[in-house]
Motif scaffolding. Structure first.
Motif, PDB file in Angstrom:
ATOM      1  N   MET A 192       0.834  -1.195   0.000  1.00 47.61           N
ATOM      2  CA  MET A 192       0.000   0.000   0.000  1.00 47.61           C
ATOM      3  C   MET A 192       0.878   1.256   0.000  1.00 47.61           C
ATOM      4  N   GLY A 193       1.902   1.274   0.821  1.00 45.28           N
ATOM      5  CA  GLY A 193       2.801   2.421   0.868  1.00 45.28           C
ATOM      6  C   GLY A 193       3.452   2.678  -0.476  1.00 45.28           C
ATOM      7  N   SER A 194       3.873   1.624  -1.137  1.00 48.15           N
ATOM      8  CA  SER A 194       4.486   1.760  -2.465  1.00 48.15           C
ATOM      9  C   SER A 194       3.500   2.307  -3.486  1.00 48.15           C
ATOM     10  N   ARG A 195       2.264   1.856  -3.411  1.00 51.05           N
ATOM     11  CA  ARG A 195       1.233   2.344  -4.339  1.00 51.05           C
ATOM     12  C   ARG A 195       0.987   3.843  -4.154  1.00 51.05           C
ATOM     13  N   VAL A 196       0.884   4.264  -2.899  1.00 46.48           N
ATOM     14  CA  VAL A 196       0.626   5.676  -2.616  1.00 46.48           C
ATOM     15  C   VAL A 196       1.810   6.524  -3.067  1.00 46.48           C
ATOM     16  N   LEU A 197       3.016   6.105  -2.726  1.00 46.21           N
ATOM     17  CA  LEU A 197       4.199   6.876  -3.124  1.00 46.21           C
ATOM     18  C   LEU A 197       4.327   6.932  -4.644  1.00 46.21           C
ATOM     19  N   ARG A 219      10.815   6.814  -1.535  1.00 46.70           N
ATOM     20  CA  ARG A 219      10.832   6.552  -0.087  1.00 46.70           C
ATOM     21  C   ARG A 219      11.931   7.324   0.628  1.00 46.70           C
ATOM     22  N   THR A 220      12.962   7.696  -0.087  1.00 50.41           N
ATOM     23  CA  THR A 220      14.089   8.394   0.527  1.00 50.41           C
ATOM     24  C   THR A 220      13.898   9.903   0.582  1.00 50.41           C
ATOM     25  N   ALA A 221      12.928  10.425  -0.158  1.00 51.89           N
ATOM     26  CA  ALA A 221      12.628  11.864  -0.120  1.00 51.89           C
ATOM     27  C   ALA A 221      11.931  12.175   1.208  1.00 51.89           C
ATOM     28  N   PRO A 222      12.008  13.412   1.675  1.00 48.08           N
ATOM     29  CA  PRO A 222      11.417  13.731   2.989  1.00 48.08           C
ATOM     30  C   PRO A 222       9.945  13.319   3.133  1.00 48.08           C
ATOM     31  N   LYS A 223       9.095  13.656   2.190  1.00 52.92           N
ATOM     32  CA  LYS A 223       7.679  13.283   2.296  1.00 52.92           C
ATOM     33  C   LYS A 223       7.501  11.771   2.166  1.00 52.92           C
ATOM     34  N   GLY A 224       8.279  11.147   1.318  1.00 56.33           N
ATOM     35  CA  GLY A 224       8.207   9.702   1.146  1.00 56.33           C
ATOM     36  C   GLY A 224       8.633   8.961   2.405  1.00 56.33           C
ATOM     37  N   LYS A 225       9.694   9.436   3.026  1.00 55.07           N
ATOM     38  CA  LYS A 225      10.178   8.819   4.267  1.00 55.07           C
ATOM     39  C   LYS A 225       9.163   9.000   5.386  1.00 55.07           C
ATOM     40  N   GLU A 226       8.588  10.194   5.488  1.00 59.07           N
ATOM     41  CA  GLU A 226       7.579  10.458   6.509  1.00 59.07           C
ATOM     42  C   GLU A 226       6.404   9.490   6.347  1.00 59.07           C
ATOM     43  N   ALA A 278       6.337   6.519   4.651  1.00 57.49           N
ATOM     44  CA  ALA A 278       6.763   5.136   4.874  1.00 57.49           C
ATOM     45  C   ALA A 278       6.953   4.854   6.362  1.00 57.49           C
ATOM     46  N   ASP A 279       7.525   5.793   7.089  1.00 56.80           N
ATOM     47  CA  ASP A 279       7.707   5.621   8.538  1.00 56.80           C
ATOM     48  C   ASP A 279       6.361   5.535   9.254  1.00 56.80           C
ATOM     49  N   ALA A 280       5.403   6.362   8.835  1.00 52.71           N
ATOM     50  CA  ALA A 280       4.075   6.340   9.450  1.00 52.71           C
ATOM     51  C   ALA A 280       3.370   5.017   9.157  1.00 52.71           C
ATOM     52  N   MET A 281       3.547   4.480   7.960  1.00 60.72           N
ATOM     53  CA  MET A 281       2.964   3.170   7.628  1.00 60.72           C
ATOM     54  C   MET A 281       3.562   2.100   8.540  1.00 60.72           C
ATOM     55  N   THR A 282       4.867   2.162   8.750  1.00 61.46           N
ATOM     56  CA  THR A 282       5.543   1.190   9.616  1.00 61.46           C
ATOM     57  C   THR A 282       5.028   1.289  11.050  1.00 61.46           C
ATOM     58  N   THR A 283       4.874   2.504  11.548  1.00 58.39           N
ATOM     59  CA  THR A 283       4.371   2.706  12.910  1.00 58.39           C
ATOM     60  C   THR A 283       2.970   2.125  13.055  1.00 58.39           C
ATOM     61  N   TYR A 284       2.111   2.396  12.078  1.00 57.60           N
ATOM     62  CA  TYR A 284       0.746   1.870  12.125  1.00 57.60           C
ATOM     63  C   TYR A 284       0.774   0.340  12.106  1.00 57.60           C
ATOM     64  N   TRP A 285       1.559  -0.239  11.207  1.00 57.15           N
ATOM     65  CA  TRP A 285       1.635  -1.695  11.126  1.00 57.15           C
ATOM     66  C   TRP A 285       2.103  -2.284  12.461  1.00 57.15           C
ATOM     67  N   ARG A 286       3.163  -1.728  13.025  1.00 56.61           N
ATOM     68  CA  ARG A 286       3.696  -2.272  14.285  1.00 56.61           C
ATOM     69  C   ARG A 286       2.672  -2.186  15.414  1.00 56.61           C
ATOM     70  N   ARG A 320      -1.691  12.230   8.819  1.00 56.07           N
ATOM     71  CA  ARG A 320      -0.977  13.500   8.650  1.00 56.07           C
ATOM     72  C   ARG A 320       0.081  13.381   7.552  1.00 56.07           C
ATOM     73  N   ALA A 321       0.801  12.255   7.515  1.00 58.57           N
ATOM     74  CA  ALA A 321       1.818  12.045   6.483  1.00 58.57           C
ATOM     75  C   ALA A 321       1.179  11.930   5.099  1.00 58.57           C
ATOM     76  N   GLY A 322       0.041  11.249   5.013  1.00 57.38           N
ATOM     77  CA  GLY A 322      -0.677  11.146   3.742  1.00 57.38           C
ATOM     78  C   GLY A 322      -1.158  12.504   3.273  1.00 57.38           C
ATOM     79  N   PHE A 323      -1.633  13.312   4.210  1.00 57.67           N
ATOM     80  CA  PHE A 323      -2.058  14.672   3.868  1.00 57.67           C
ATOM     81  C   PHE A 323      -0.865  15.482   3.375  1.00 57.67           C
ATOM     82  N   HIS A 324       0.240  15.395   4.084  1.00 57.80           N
ATOM     83  CA  HIS A 324       1.445  16.143   3.704  1.00 57.80           C
ATOM     84  C   HIS A 324       1.912  15.727   2.309  1.00 57.80           C
ATOM     85  N   LEU A 325       1.842  14.447   2.015  1.00 58.24           N
ATOM     86  CA  LEU A 325       2.213  13.939   0.700  1.00 58.24           C
ATOM     87  C   LEU A 325       1.302  14.511  -0.383  1.00 58.24           C
TER      88      LEU A 325
END
Length: 177
Positions: free
Chosen positions: A32-37, A44-51, A53-61, A100-105
């Protein structure tokens, strides 16, 4: 849990099961994260992409920690339903950062507002049909207006936690139930 939350959680489960195998696992969040990005041409390495991807990881965990009762790294519908209310009670810490990260993206020009096209792009990338994503935007905003982060966060919080049938805009955040 009431019938309305049950319907919303069913819809959310189907979206989070990005590969459609009947369970939610880490690879679903990566997909899902890859699709959105990709929908935004963001690395994923760009600031918005990293934000994001990190938020997706936090939610999953958080979801895995709360829902994966048998410890197999996969969450079935039963585990999901039992745990989502607990995760939702900590929305601001566990789920809010993803929205928030999705909105920022989607806020491509960083003006604090998201237009209809960008909203539809992100919501469609998570698996909602475009027409339903567009209808959700129209319900969340005055048609032709832009979406603020506060509007999105209110709708997302209500999606996870609210059973008031009068809040139809937030209930349809991810399309028809």
């Amino acid at each position: 849990m009431g019938a309305l939350l049950d319907q919303k959680y069913e819809k959310l489960f189907a979206l989070l099961d990005a590969n459609g195998d009947g369970v939610i696992a880490e690879d679903d969040f990566e997909l899902m994260g890859s699709r959105v990005l990709a929908a935004f041409g963001e690395e994923r390495t760009a600031p918005k992409g990293k934000e994001y991807a990190d938020a997706m990881t936090t939610y999953w965990r958080a979801l895995r920690e709360t829902a994966d009762a048998d410890g197999d790294g996969r969450i079935d519908k039963g585990e999901f339903r039992q745990a989502l209310r607990q995760v939702s009670d900590q929305f601001d810490v566990l789920i809010g950062p993803l929205y928030r990260a999705g909105f920022h993206l989607a806020d491509r020009d960083d003006d604090g507002l998201v237009g209809r096209e960008d909203f539809v792009t992100v919501i469609s990338a998570v698996g909602v049909p475009e027409a339903e994503a567009a209808a959700a935007f129209d319900r969340l905003t005055e048609q032709g207006e832009q979406l603020s982060k506060d509007q999105l966060m209110t709708a997302a919080t209500q999606y996870y936690c609210d059973e008031d049938p009068a809040n139809t805009a937030s209930h349809l955040l991810f399309g028809a139930l």
